[in-house]
Motif scaffolding. Structure first.
Motif, PDB file in Angstrom:
ATOM      1  N   ASN A 223     -38.614 -34.959 -44.321  1.00 18.79           N
ATOM      2  CA  ASN A 223     -39.366 -35.167 -43.099  1.00 18.79           C
ATOM      3  C   ASN A 223     -40.862 -34.997 -43.403  1.00 18.79           C
ATOM      4  N   PRO A 224     -41.687 -36.006 -43.120  1.00 22.63           N
ATOM      5  CA  PRO A 224     -43.103 -35.928 -43.505  1.00 22.63           C
ATOM      6  C   PRO A 224     -43.795 -34.655 -43.018  1.00 22.63           C
ATOM      7  N   ASP A 225     -43.478 -34.192 -41.810  1.00 22.85           N
ATOM      8  CA  ASP A 225     -44.138 -32.985 -41.306  1.00 22.85           C
ATOM      9  C   ASP A 225     -43.838 -31.787 -42.194  1.00 22.85           C
ATOM     10  N   GLY A 226     -42.550 -31.640 -42.511  1.00 22.86           N
ATOM     11  CA  GLY A 226     -42.154 -30.531 -43.364  1.00 22.86           C
ATOM     12  C   GLY A 226     -42.826 -30.629 -44.715  1.00 22.86           C
ATOM     13  N   MET A 227     -42.952 -31.857 -45.225  1.00 23.23           N
ATOM     14  CA  MET A 227     -43.531 -32.053 -46.548  1.00 23.23           C
ATOM     15  C   MET A 227     -45.022 -31.724 -46.559  1.00 23.23           C
ATOM     16  N   VAL A 228     -45.701 -32.073 -45.471  1.00 26.33           N
ATOM     17  CA  VAL A 228     -47.132 -31.751 -45.409  1.00 26.33           C
ATOM     18  C   VAL A 228     -47.301 -30.232 -45.408  1.00 26.33           C
ATOM     19  N   GLY A 229     -46.431 -29.533 -44.662  1.00 25.29           N
ATOM     20  CA  GLY A 229     -46.474 -28.068 -44.651  1.00 25.29           C
ATOM     21  C   GLY A 229     -46.232 -27.513 -46.034  1.00 25.29           C
ATOM     22  N   GLU A 230     -45.246 -28.096 -46.713  1.00 25.49           N
ATOM     23  CA  GLU A 230     -44.902 -27.676 -48.071  1.00 25.49           C
ATOM     24  C   GLU A 230     -46.096 -27.910 -49.007  1.00 25.49           C
ATOM     25  N   PHE A 231     -46.735 -29.060 -48.833  1.00 22.22           N
ATOM     26  CA  PHE A 231     -47.895 -29.405 -49.651  1.00 22.22           C
ATOM     27  C   PHE A 231     -48.973 -28.345 -49.484  1.00 22.22           C
ATOM     28  N   CYS A 232     -49.297 -28.027 -48.217  1.00 27.34           N
ATOM     29  CA  CYS A 232     -50.367 -27.064 -47.951  1.00 27.34           C
ATOM     30  C   CYS A 232     -49.995 -25.689 -48.513  1.00 27.34           C
ATOM     31  N   SER A 233     -48.747 -25.246 -48.267  1.00 24.72           N
ATOM     32  CA  SER A 233     -48.343 -23.914 -48.726  1.00 24.72           C
ATOM     33  C   SER A 233     -48.479 -23.794 -50.238  1.00 24.72           C
TER      34      SER A 233
ATOM     35  N   TYR B 184     -56.654 -26.928 -42.368  1.00 18.37           N
ATOM     36  CA  TYR B 184     -55.936 -25.805 -42.963  1.00 18.37           C
ATOM     37  C   TYR B 184     -56.818 -24.912 -43.822  1.00 18.37           C
ATOM     38  N   ILE B 185     -57.811 -25.492 -44.490  1.00 19.10           N
ATOM     39  CA  ILE B 185     -58.489 -24.704 -45.528  1.00 19.10           C
ATOM     40  C   ILE B 185     -59.186 -23.466 -44.976  1.00 19.10           C
ATOM     41  N   ASP B 186     -59.750 -23.575 -43.782  1.00 16.08           N
ATOM     42  CA  ASP B 186     -60.437 -22.391 -43.260  1.00 16.08           C
ATOM     43  C   ASP B 186     -59.425 -21.297 -42.955  1.00 16.08           C
ATOM     44  N   SER B 187     -58.314 -21.708 -42.337  1.00 11.57           N
ATOM     45  CA  SER B 187     -57.326 -20.705 -41.953  1.00 11.57           C
ATOM     46  C   SER B 187     -56.691 -20.083 -43.184  1.00 11.57           C
ATOM     47  N   ALA B 188     -56.646 -20.822 -44.273  1.00 16.06           N
ATOM     48  CA  ALA B 188     -55.994 -20.285 -45.460  1.00 16.06           C
ATOM     49  C   ALA B 188     -57.006 -19.608 -46.380  1.00 16.06           C
TER      50      ALA B 188
ATOM     51  N   PRO C 169     -56.866 -16.257 -39.753  1.00 20.33           N
ATOM     52  CA  PRO C 169     -57.554 -16.600 -38.501  1.00 20.33           C
ATOM     53  C   PRO C 169     -56.726 -16.287 -37.254  1.00 20.33           C
ATOM     54  N   GLU C 170     -55.416 -16.182 -37.387  1.00 25.04           N
ATOM     55  CA  GLU C 170     -54.578 -15.958 -36.205  1.00 25.04           C
ATOM     56  C   GLU C 170     -54.351 -14.469 -36.018  1.00 25.04           C
ATOM     57  N   SER C 171     -54.644 -13.965 -34.816  1.00 24.62           N
ATOM     58  CA  SER C 171     -54.634 -12.515 -34.615  1.00 24.62           C
ATOM     59  C   SER C 171     -53.230 -11.928 -34.756  1.00 24.62           C
ATOM     60  N   TYR C 172     -52.198 -12.679 -34.313  1.00 24.98           N
ATOM     61  CA  TYR C 172     -50.832 -12.144 -34.454  1.00 24.98           C
ATOM     62  C   TYR C 172     -50.504 -11.924 -35.928  1.00 24.98           C
ATOM     63  N   VAL C 173     -50.948 -12.883 -36.757  1.00 22.66           N
ATOM     64  CA  VAL C 173     -50.660 -12.769 -38.186  1.00 22.66           C
ATOM     65  C   VAL C 173     -51.409 -11.564 -38.754  1.00 22.66           C
TER      66      VAL C 173
ATOM     67  N   VAL D  38     -39.891 -17.784 -52.310  1.00 23.53           N
ATOM     68  CA  VAL D  38     -39.846 -18.492 -51.024  1.00 23.53           C
ATOM     69  C   VAL D  38     -40.745 -17.771 -50.027  1.00 23.53           C
ATOM     70  N   LEU D  39     -40.647 -16.451 -50.020  1.00 28.64           N
ATOM     71  CA  LEU D  39     -41.471 -15.671 -49.094  1.00 28.64           C
ATOM     72  C   LEU D  39     -42.955 -15.905 -49.400  1.00 28.64           C
ATOM     73  N   GLN D  40     -43.280 -15.950 -50.685  1.00 27.37           N
ATOM     74  CA  GLN D  40     -44.663 -16.217 -51.080  1.00 27.37           C
ATOM     75  C   GLN D  40     -45.166 -17.504 -50.464  1.00 27.37           C
ATOM     76  N   LYS D  41     -44.333 -18.547 -50.603  1.00 24.60           N
ATOM     77  CA  LYS D  41     -44.749 -19.852 -50.087  1.00 24.60           C
ATOM     78  C   LYS D  41     -44.869 -19.800 -48.566  1.00 24.60           C
ATOM     79  N   ARG D  42     -43.929 -19.095 -47.930  1.00 23.25           N
ATOM     80  CA  ARG D  42     -43.960 -19.010 -46.472  1.00 23.25           C
ATOM     81  C   ARG D  42     -45.196 -18.260 -45.993  1.00 23.25           C
ATOM     82  N   LEU D  43     -45.664 -17.333 -46.786  1.00 20.73           N
ATOM     83  CA  LEU D  43     -46.868 -16.593 -46.378  1.00 20.73           C
ATOM     84  C   LEU D  43     -48.105 -17.487 -46.454  1.00 20.73           C
ATOM     85  N   CYS D  44     -47.971 -18.625 -47.130  1.00 23.50           N
ATOM     86  CA  CYS D  44     -49.097 -19.571 -47.195  1.00 23.50           C
ATOM     87  C   CYS D  44     -48.874 -20.750 -46.258  1.00 23.50           C
ATOM     88  N   SER D  45     -47.880 -20.668 -45.394  1.00 22.14           N
ATOM     89  CA  SER D  45     -47.565 -21.817 -44.550  1.00 22.14           C
ATOM     90  C   SER D  45     -48.718 -22.148 -43.606  1.00 22.14           C
TER      91      SER D  45
END
Lengths: 822, 634
Positions: B256-266, B298-302, A556-560, A503-510
């Protein structure tokens, strides 16, 4: 008053009296008033007025009918009060000025009275002058008390509140009585002024208008809160039937103020222990008020040091009522505890919970917050219903998530109201975290971890909720049972950890940076606590978390980035960073954490990651991190060089912190900060000091410290000053054979430092010899510099004289600059 | 209000309803239930057996077949028009228009038609590109079917399952569509007027208002209140509906679509960072636009800028291009971009910078460009046909790879069944932006329809979450009476010419009546009253007789009566006129006044009064006149 100010004062008074010269800035008037207060506190007001007749003229000027600014009028009223606080000065002003300023003839009836600031000035003036018995007579004669009564209902909240406080003050003053001792405790013998005020309060309490009742209750609350003389007991005995009478009404009027009053009385040392029926009134109030209103009262009662057990039990039951309803609605804990079985006042609570989302959420959040406040107190109820409360917190969290299975209509309705409610989720997670201080039955603890995992997993958890979930999880992991002698997580917690890490892994990619940030903070906490334990290490290394943390250094986020820096520092300290050339990551393109963080320190465009890097470096140096120990001098030299050029003063200040750690390690501990600490095995340098300073010179620590000494940011300069002073103390204590010589080197360094102080820091100091450093240090006036730095930046400008000059300059009376214009 | 509704589809998000209203027969949507394909083997794997077992599941080894809307319930050749609400709800159109004798018109917006065509084209292409496919039909024999394991055993109406239509049929069906714009009013035979309104769900998606002069029926299907790419939903125009037909709510109300989009990206980032590939089975239009937009941010930030995104579909190019040209159908933000001028969707930039590449199929350019790790968007979300089958075969064996399901139409577990055992990770992030139940209850509160008609499934919580009373249409609430007979006057003929001659008389405040003699002409549901022709001069017996054949008899009418008889006053009047011994009895419908002496009964009911007396005409007339005094005449 110094002569310069005395000279300026007449001109200023003339300006103030002149309606054509508006005072643009009323903070000046406040400062002026403060100044007069200091003067009158130190000396005689009468003398001041006699020496500066312009002041009386100014006050008299206010009496003339004219178009005066309300600010100046308000100021004059307050100033008069300040002067009249001394009895002799009061007599001096009483003849004409005081009655005309504060009586019917004054601004009271005029157009100026419509300005709230004038009414407020009037009250504050009276508040200042009401210090002596003469003032009481004056108040009675000029009919001010009636005006104060009416001002209690003023449209301006500030005025209304000040009026209430003034009444309390006058009541207290009149009850202090004349010099021949306090008045009789018989209410019938009280001074006229006190009788009048008490009569007004009684009348208000009998009134049917809620605002009047509220005013009376507020006056009483302040009275009992501030004054604990014996007469307050008489007052309470006299008024308590009236207060109790309020409880007969339906609905109870001014419930919040009533709760405040009762708590104030209960806390008053003179009243609570006596048998004046207070406990009965409190019990009755608890049962009469709605759950929302009774909550604060119940909390207040439970916080009291001594109060009957039965009342405490009743209060606790009231406080727990909403949670009992929740448990009952979901039938989670049928009668698990006597306190939480939800029998008393059940219907009232259900009625409050169900009609609207706002009411339900508000009541639940307040209840949770109250219980959270209560938990750490020594006087918290005992036995503490830990298990039912845990059950309630878990159930609430499940209701908000839609994973609870309510069995009743109330439950279904609650579920619909609470679903996805972030406020309740946050409050319940906070509360759950606080509950981790106690234990619970194992099956409930399992449920706690399950619900926490559910929140951490859920895609719908908002970032703030997630942060709270991380915090609560950490607290529960901390409290999980430990095998004696072993600091590792227990097997159950380790199982949980294995589910948590993906879960933490996934959250780190949020996609949401707040989530990545709180994930990293959680990782840092966990690693700091369990990084050395085999079970944790094994689980962490088997996951992708260390690798993701490394990648987040480029977020990209400085806090992170800052949080990733802290996490990397912690992981690296514990040897949990992925090694650059491990077999799993062939190619070894990754840099070592040290070079990664140095890169961030020298290139990151934001301050937070750079500050975090400096913290990590300092910690590494302190802990003798493996990468640092290899070549400490090179490490310190590198970091200081980068830090000295940083634009962020916090980075430079942290550089000094690192320098200090290095200094201590080189020269031995400073005067041990903790007297009980085991004496560190420090081998005091046997070698001469100058030799010991060699490494400091090699890492150019002195150049860094001297540069910081003249830093434009005060905290940096102060810190550097402290560091150099520490070094000098060290120097004095060690019997150094070398005497400071005055050599050409010393002279040139001193000259360079003078240029630095003047602002020209272009020229470097070059390689410094320890002897030269010692000589320079000795000759510098570091104490003087520290004193200058300790002064606030406006100490030069903050004189009364400059205040008067400023005020005059704004209206152009001081014509000095006029010549420049023509 | 008289209205008949037939439901021809059991699938509430793929509706097919028929509405009979004001003598018109209107089909609302014709969704195609494709979940039947889950019983078939993935297409390229089809061999020549009838059935094949695969990891404990039995699949039909044949070309997939679809479950059509019910065709037996009503004669579809009588359907006058078909209204389409969005491109997902028209996939059965060729079956309806080509094989049932349908002769009417289909109404839909332009993006609906264009993107619907793309979806059909893709479907036909996916299925026709595997030529060796054959049909299995023996298993459908009822005696054999009941011996088969579940879920084949429980599949209903398998005999009506049909193979996919051809491109010819698609073209012919689409040629029957007439394009409409939002808020355009379309007259149907003068009887009703239909109007499409923006529904906020997809490009060109619409709700429909069907109204006569006095009644308004709203058809709400597949609507969304979320801010995505389409024009926002028009709620105001739904107000004052007599009936609101509600279908096409979200299929996953708990996600919730917003949560799902976040889940998708993660999950996407997590996989790619570990060197794995991501497969996203999807339709070529719709949610994919929003996903690409999210990924763009998202892709640049990730740190995924170097990861290629591939979109593979026979219609990929058209879909991406169409989305950019339907500016007027987009949300305000995207519309304003067009004037800058910039492409409204950021996928244009992804394509320009080579981050997103699209290909018609696996073959050709794709095989030479293909680089891993990568993200592939391709169809079909059922995993039974299309290029997705190939990627499942290619990537299924490695646990580094992930398949992320975003389309909510198919159960992901069933979709994956024939691929078991599977090492690749499976993530279920269904993104369904259609209305959820909370939004529905807000909408109903806002719109206040008199009656709501919805599929049965929406009136109770989903079987898997029976405690979630919030997951159903909340029919309580402050709406007015649920009974059908409340308002709705019958249609009053439109009057001309005669108006001057009318003498209205107010019978109670606000209501006036007048009698009129006229001839009613009715044509195309328009009713016109015309003055009756003057009776021809009696020139001769024969002629007169003929004239009366043609022209309705215009006799002199007796005056009409109105009002009610207050019994007490009536009795008093009777007494005044010498009747005594009067007895009043209450009956269910009114009163009976008994004149015992005269042996006479006066029966007073709401709409009739009878005087029953024995052969005493004088008495009857006297009583009649007394009764008439209490009534108004005109």
């Amino acid at each position: 008053m110094d002569p310069e100010c005395s000279q300026l004062l007449p001109a200023l008074c003339a300006v103030l009296a002149d309606p054509r010269q508006p005072m643009a800035d009323d903070t000046c008037l406040e400062k002026l008033l403060d100044w007069f207060k200091t003067i009158t506190e130190a000396g005689s007001s009468l003398l001041l007025l006699q020496e500066n007749p312009c002041l009386v003229e100014l006050l008299c000027h206010m009496l003339k009918p004219q178009d005066l600014s309300s600010r100046v009028l308000s100021f004059s009223l307050r100033l008069t009060g300040v002067f009249a606080a001394q009895e002799d000065c009061f007599q001096y002003l009483q003849g004409e000025l005081l009655p005309r300023l504060f009586g019917e003839a004054g601004p009271l009836g005029g157009a100026a009275w419509t300005a709230p600031t004038v009414r407020s000035g009037w009250i504050q003036g009276l508040r200042s002058l009401a210090r002596h018995p003469s003032a009481l007579h004056f108040l009675a004669d000029c009919g001010a008390v009636d005006t104060i009564f009416s001002l209690q209902g003023d449209s301006s909240l500030f005025v209304a509140s000040a009026a209430g406080q003034l009444l309390v003050h006058i009541l207290g003053l009149s009850m202090q009585g004349p010099a021949d001792g306090p008045p009789s405790l018989q209410a019938g013998d009280w001074p006229a002024c006190a009788k009048k005020i008490v009569g007004h309060i009684e009348e208000s309490l009998r009134s049917t208008a809620t605002p009047q009742i509220t005013q009376a209750l507020n006056v009483l609350t302040t009275t009992f809160g501030h004054c604990h003389d014996p007469w307050t007991r008489v007052l309470w005995v006299r008024l308590s039937p009236l207060v109790a009478g309020l409880l007969e009404k339906d609905p109870v009027p001014a419930a919040h103020s009533l709760v405040d009053l009762l708590l104030s009385v209960a806390r008053s040392p003179g009243l609570s222990s006596s048998s004046c029926g207070l406990w009965e009134t409190l019990a009755q109030t608890l049962s009469r008020l709605s759950p929302t209103q009774a909550g604060p009262l119940a909390l207040g009662i439970l916080k009291l040091q001594d109060c009957p057990q039965a009342l405490r039990a009743q209060a606790f039951a009231v406080l727990l009522q909403p949670l009992a309803c929740v448990l009952k609605a979901t039938a989670q804990a049928p009668g698990a505890s006597g306190v939480l079985d939800g029998t008393v006042g059940d219907f009232a609570t259900v009625d409050t919970l169900l009609p609207s989302k706002a009411a339900c959420v508000g009541l639940l959040c307040r209840t949770l917050a109250h219980l959270e406040l209560l938990l750490p107190l020594p006087q918290r109820p005992c036995p503490w219903p830990q298990a039912p409360l845990l059950g309630a917190a878990v159930t609430l969290l499940q209701l908000c998530q839609g994973s609870a299975s309510p069995t009743s209509d109330t439950g279904h309705h609650l579920c619909a109201l609470l679903l996805g409610c972030v406020r309740v989720q946050r409050a319940a997670l906070d509360f759950l975290g606080t509950l981790s201080q106690g234990t619970g039955p194992p099956e409930l603890v399992t449920e706690v971890f399950a619900v926490l995992l559910e929140y951490l997993r859920s895609p719908d958890s908002s970032p703030t909720v997630l942060k709270k979930a991380f915090q609560a999880t950490f607290r529960w992991l901390l409290s999980s049972p430990k095998t004696p002698g072993c600091w590792d997580l227990d097997p159950q917690a380790l199982l949980f950890l294995r589910e948590l890490l993906p879960v933490l892994q996934k959250r780190l990619c949020s996609p949401c940076w707040e989530v990545r940030d709180s994930g990293l903070e959680f990782l840092t906490q966990m690693t700091g606590r369990w990084g050395g334990q085999a079970g944790f290490r094994h689980a962490l290394l088997a996951s992708e978390v260390p690798k993701l943390t490394e990648q987040l250094l480029r977020d990209p986020e400085s806090y992170v980035r800052a949080s990733a820096v802290a996490a990397t520092g912690q992981l690296s300290s514990q040897g949990l960073c992925i090694s650059p050339a491990s077999p799993e990551h062939p190619g070894g393109q990754q840099k070592s954490p040290l070079s990664e963080l140095l890169h961030i320190l020298s290139t990151d465009s934001e301050g937070f990651p750079r500050r975090a890097a400096m913290h990590v470096f300092t910690q590494w140096l302190r802990d003798s991190h493996a990468d640092v120990v290899g070549d400490t001098e090179e490490f310190v030299a590198g970091v200081l060089q980068v830090a000295s050029q940083d634009l962020d003063w916090e980075v430079r200040a942290q550089g000094l912190e690192l320098a200090l750690v290095f200094l201590e390690q080189t020269l031995g501990q400073p005067g041990s900060p903790c007297p009980y600490a085991v004496t560190p095995p420090v081998v005091a340098p046997a070698c001469p000091l100058a030799q010991a300073l060699q490494p400091l010179c090699r890492v150019r620590l002195f150049e860094f410290a001297f540069r910081a000494l003249f830093d434009c940011d005060r905290p940096v300069a102060q810190k550097s000053c402290d560091l150099l002073l520490f070094l000098r103390a060290k120097m004095a204590s060690s019997s150094s054979p070398q005497e400071a010589r005055s050599s050409p080197d010393v002279a040139s360094v001193e000259a360079a430092l003078q240029r630095w102080q003047a602002g020209d820091q272009a020229q470097p100091l070059g390689d410094l010899e320890p002897e030269v450093v010692l000589a320079v240090l000795k000759s510098m006036d570091l104490e003087g510099l520290r004193g200058a730095l300790a002064e606030s930046s406006d100490h030069v400008e903050k004189s009364p004289q400059s205040l008067l000059q400023d005020m005059l300059a704004t209206v152009g009376i001081l014509g000095e600059n006029e010549a420049d214009c023509y | 209000l008289k209205l008949c509704k037939y439901c021809l589809s059991g699938h509430p998000t793929l509706p097919c309803n028929v509405l009979k209203f004001k003598s018109t027969t209107i089909m609302l949507d014709c969704g195609l239930d494709m979940t039947s394909t889950l019983n078939f083997l993935p297409l390229p794997l089809v061999q020549r057996y009838e059935l094949k077992e695969c990891s404990g599941h039995v699949f039909v080894d044949s070309v997939p077949e679809f479950c059509l809307p019910e065709t037996e319930l009503i004669d579809l050749s009588t359907v006058d028009v078909i209204l389409i609400s969005n491109y997902h709800c028209m996939m059965a159109l060729p079956y309806i228009t080509e094989h049932t004798g349908f002769t009417g018109t289909v109404y839909a917006t332009e993006p609906t038609v264009q993107i619907g065509r793309l979806l059909m084209e893709e479907l036909v292409n996916f299925i026709e590109r595997v030529p060796k496919a054959q049909s299995a039909s023996l298993w459908k024999n009822k005696d054999i079917q009941r011996l088969l394991p579940s879920p084949l055993k429980d599949a209903v109406e398998v005999s009506t399952w049909r193979r996919c239509y051809t491109m010819q049929e698609v073209n012919s069906a689409l040629s029957k569509i007439q394009l409409v714009g939002y808020s355009q009013k379309i007259e149907l035979f003068g009887a009703v007027q239909v109007t499409p309104l923006s529904s906020g769900y997809a490009l060109g998606s619409s709700n429909w208002i069907i109204q006569s002069h006095y009644e308004k029926v709203s058809y709400v299907s597949g609507s969304s209140l979320l801010t995505t790419h389409p024009q926002p939903m028009d709620q105001a125009s739904l107000k004052n509906s007599d009936v609101l037909i509600l279908t096409g709510l979200t299929q996953i109300p708990t996600a919730n679509p917003d949560g799902m989009v976040g889940e998708f990206c993660s999950n996407l980032a997590l996989t790619v960072r570990n060197g794995g590939n991501v497969l996203v089975p999807c339709y070529p239009s719709g949610v994919i636009y929003d996903l690409l937009e999210c990924l763009y941010q998202y892709i640049d930030s990730a740190g995924l800028s170097n990861i290629p995104f591939y979109f593979i579909s026979p219609v990929a190019n058209s879909s991406l291009e169409f989305s950019q040209i339907f500016a007027e159908w987009l949300c305000h933000n995207k519309q304003t971009k067009v004037y800058l001028p910039e492409p409204p969707f950021p996928h244009a930039e992804l394509i320009q910078t080579n981050k997103l590449k699209h290909y018609p199929s696996l073959h050709g350019d794709f095989s030479s460009d293909f680089r891993q790790p990568c993200v592939v968007f391709t169809g079909h979300p059922s995993l039974r046909f299309g290029d997705v089958v190939h990627f499942m075969e290619l990537w299924g064996k490695s646990s580094l790879n992930t398949v992320i399901f975003t389309e909510p139409d198919f159960s992901y577990l069933e979709a994956l069944a024939p691929y078991q055992p599977l090492a690749m990770k499976c993530i279920y992030c269904p993104i369904d932006t259609r209305l959820n139940f909370i939004q529905v209850s807000k909408l109903l509160k806002e719109v206040q329809p008199l009656h709501v008609v919805c599929p049965e499934q929406y009136t109770q919580p989903p079987p898997a979450q029976s405690h979630r009373m919030d997951l159903m249409v909340d029919c309580r609430g402050p709406r007015s009476s649920p009974c059908l007979s409340s308002v709705s006057p019958t249609e009053t003929p439109v009057c001309f010419q005669l108006a001057d001659a009318l003498v209205p008389m107010e019978i109670k405040p606000g209501i006036s009546l007048a009698t009129v003699s006229a001839v009613l002409h009715t044509k195309d549901n328009k009713h016109v009253l015309q003055p009756p022709p003057r009776p021809a001069q009696p020139t001769g017996g024969k002629k007169r007789k003929r004239a009366s054949d043609d022209i309705p008899d215009c006799k002199v009418l007796k005056p009409l009566l109105s009002g009610s008889i207050p019994v007490e006053q009536f009795v008093q009047t009777l007494e005044k006129h010498g009747f005594s011994d009067i007895k009043v009895e209450d009956t269910a419908k009114g009163h009976i006044v008994l004149l015992q002496e005269a042996e006479t009964l006066i029966q007073i009911e709401e709409d009739s009064t009878h005087i029953i007396c024995d052969n005493d005409e004088m008495l009857r007339v006297r009583l009649r006149d007394l009764v008439l005094k209490f009534l108004q005449k005109f």
